[in-house]
Design an enzyme around this catalytic site. Structure first.
Site, PDB file in Angstrom:
ATOM      1  CG  HIS A  26      -0.314   0.052   2.542  1.00  0.00           C
ATOM      2  ND1 HIS A  26       0.052   1.233   3.158  1.00  0.00           N
ATOM      3  CD2 HIS A  26       0.038  -0.937   3.404  1.00  0.00           C
ATOM      4  CE1 HIS A  26       0.596   0.969   4.342  1.00  0.00           C
ATOM      5  NE2 HIS A  26       0.600  -0.341   4.515  1.00  0.00           N
ATOM      6  CB  CYS A  62       0.987  -4.463   5.321  1.00  0.00           C
ATOM      7  SG  CYS A  62      -0.464  -5.524   5.482  1.00  0.00           S
TER       8      CYS A  62
END
Length: 414
Positions: free
Chosen positions: A314, A333
């Site tokens: 992201h 992440c």
């Protein structure tokens, strides 16, 4: 020399009989160049995880030297084919600890008939053997550098750190278009035709919440992502800052209190939560979602792909993190240095949101494989030696268990 009993010998003998195979490794009663290739490959096979490789090479040399009649040639032929089958099965083992989203992403072609018939039908056996043994360019460059060191020093035992690295890069594609995320160097690489064409810095999981090894396929880009706060952040800084700043802080951050973890959850008034009880652990932390926007912790773009760990790539507004020398500071992440550039590469056009709604998925022209791995062994420019990056996750240590301690917000709430 004691002969090695090969587990593949029975199936190889049956295949020669079933398909009436002509000699693969011999031509006109003499061993081919590929036969010599095979013994050379087997001598370095401890690097590939086949510790008996050098002994097998000696056994083949002895069998070839004694192959002076049709029976002996047939025996040497089948010994070489049995060794080749065992070797290929070894280098095509799934990577230890890797999460494969689909079985087809695991190394393929491990059945004895696939291996043997592939060799027998190859236009050039020498080229076929070289191509199969190479695995992929990253794998072969690491292995070749360590093999040079072993030959130069007379060592018969490979560095266990190299063997661990080779296992972790085994599942990288050898060609095509794909994404490679290396948590050790904290970089993402974009590959075209098996060659890296671009790269960027990334932020990866901290040592207590490592980014796991994953092989998957990315199919779409998500615009205007929302962010679900991990439970530990809700109990900690979010509760503390809400108590200190009141609803002004909560609204400024674009937070919403959600009734549950379902996709269509209702939004609750923020002042309906006993934040003091949440901060002290006397009340369960609610689900906190952040609305889309430039200050959203997901940034403007999110790149998801199927995996059981809820890991994704992201954007991020916290660009200062990319100035760090060691960027292992996320909850698992992967944050991207330049999500717009990455999105442009994936979509083949400027990544412009098609609307203002949250979580808008836009399908890519075609799925792109993604491999997240951990490569601490780095070949020198001339390929003659290796240097090692810092082992932030401790996965180079003998017996290390590769596992993710990452817990998704949904899982943590249960």
């Amino acid at each position: 020399m004691q002969a090695i009993s090969l587990p593949s010998a029975g199936s190889v003998a049956a295949l020669y009989n079933q398909y009436k195979l002509k000699p693969i490794w011999f031509k006109n009663g003499a061993p081919t160049v590929a036969a010599t290739q095979l013994t050379q490959i087997l001598r370095r096979a401890p690097l590939d995880g086949l510790g008996s490789g050098p002994q097998l090479a000696d056994q083949i040399d002895a069998a070839v030297a004694g192959a002076t009649n049709p029976t002996a040639i047939s025996q040497a032929e089948q010994l070489m084919s049995s060794a080749w089958v065992l070797y290929v099965q070894t280098i095509r083992r799934p990577t230890s600890g890797m999460v494969y989203a689909y079985d087809v992403l695991k190394p393929q072609g491990t059945r004895p008939d696939q291996i043997l018939l592939g060799a027998s039908s190859a236009p050039s056996l020498e080229a076929h053997v070289s191509s199969v043994a190479a695995v992929n360019p990253i794998y072969s460059s690491i292995r070749d550098a360590e093999w040079k060191r072993m030959q130069a020093t007379g060592s018969s035992t490979p560095d266990p750190r190299v063997v661990a690295n080779l296992d972790r890069v085994r599942s990288i594609p050898s060609k095509g278009r794909f994404i490679l995320v290396d948590s050790a160097s904290q970089r993402l690489f974009m590959y075209e035709n098996g060659i890296p064409v671009d790269s960027m810095k990334v932020v990866v999981g901290m040592p207590t919440m490592p980014t796991p090894l994953i092989s998957s396929v990315m199919y779409y880009v998500t615009f205007n992502p929302q962010w679900n706060a991990p439970v530990h952040l809700v109990k900690g800084p979010i509760a503390t800052k809400t108590l200190a700043g009141g609803m002004k802080y909560f609204d400024h951050m674009g937070y919403e209190v959600m009734a549950d973890w379902t996709a269509n959850s209702a939004v609750l008034p923020a002042d309906s939560v006993d934040w003091k009880a949440v901060s002290t652990g006397k009340a369960p932390p609610p689900r906190i979602r952040q609305k889309p926007g430039k200050d959203n912790f997901m940034g403007l773009l999110k790149f998801t792909f199927p995996n059981s760990q809820d890991i994704y790539l992201h954007d991020t507004p916290a660009k200062e993190k990319f100035k760090l020398a060691s960027r292992d500071v996320s909850n698992g992440c992967v944050r991207l240095e330049d999500a717009q550039r990455f999105g442009r590469w994936l979509l083949g056009r400027e990544p412009v949101a098609p609307g203002t709604d949250p979580e808008i998925p836009v399908q890519m022209p075609q799925g792109v494989p993604i491999v997240i791995t951990y490569i601490t062994a780095q070949p020198s420019a001339d390929g003659s030696s290796l240097t090692f990056a810092k082992d932030i996750y401790g996965w180079d240590k003998p017996g290390a268990q590769i596992a993710s301690s990452y817990v998704s917000p949904v899982a943590a709430a249960r």
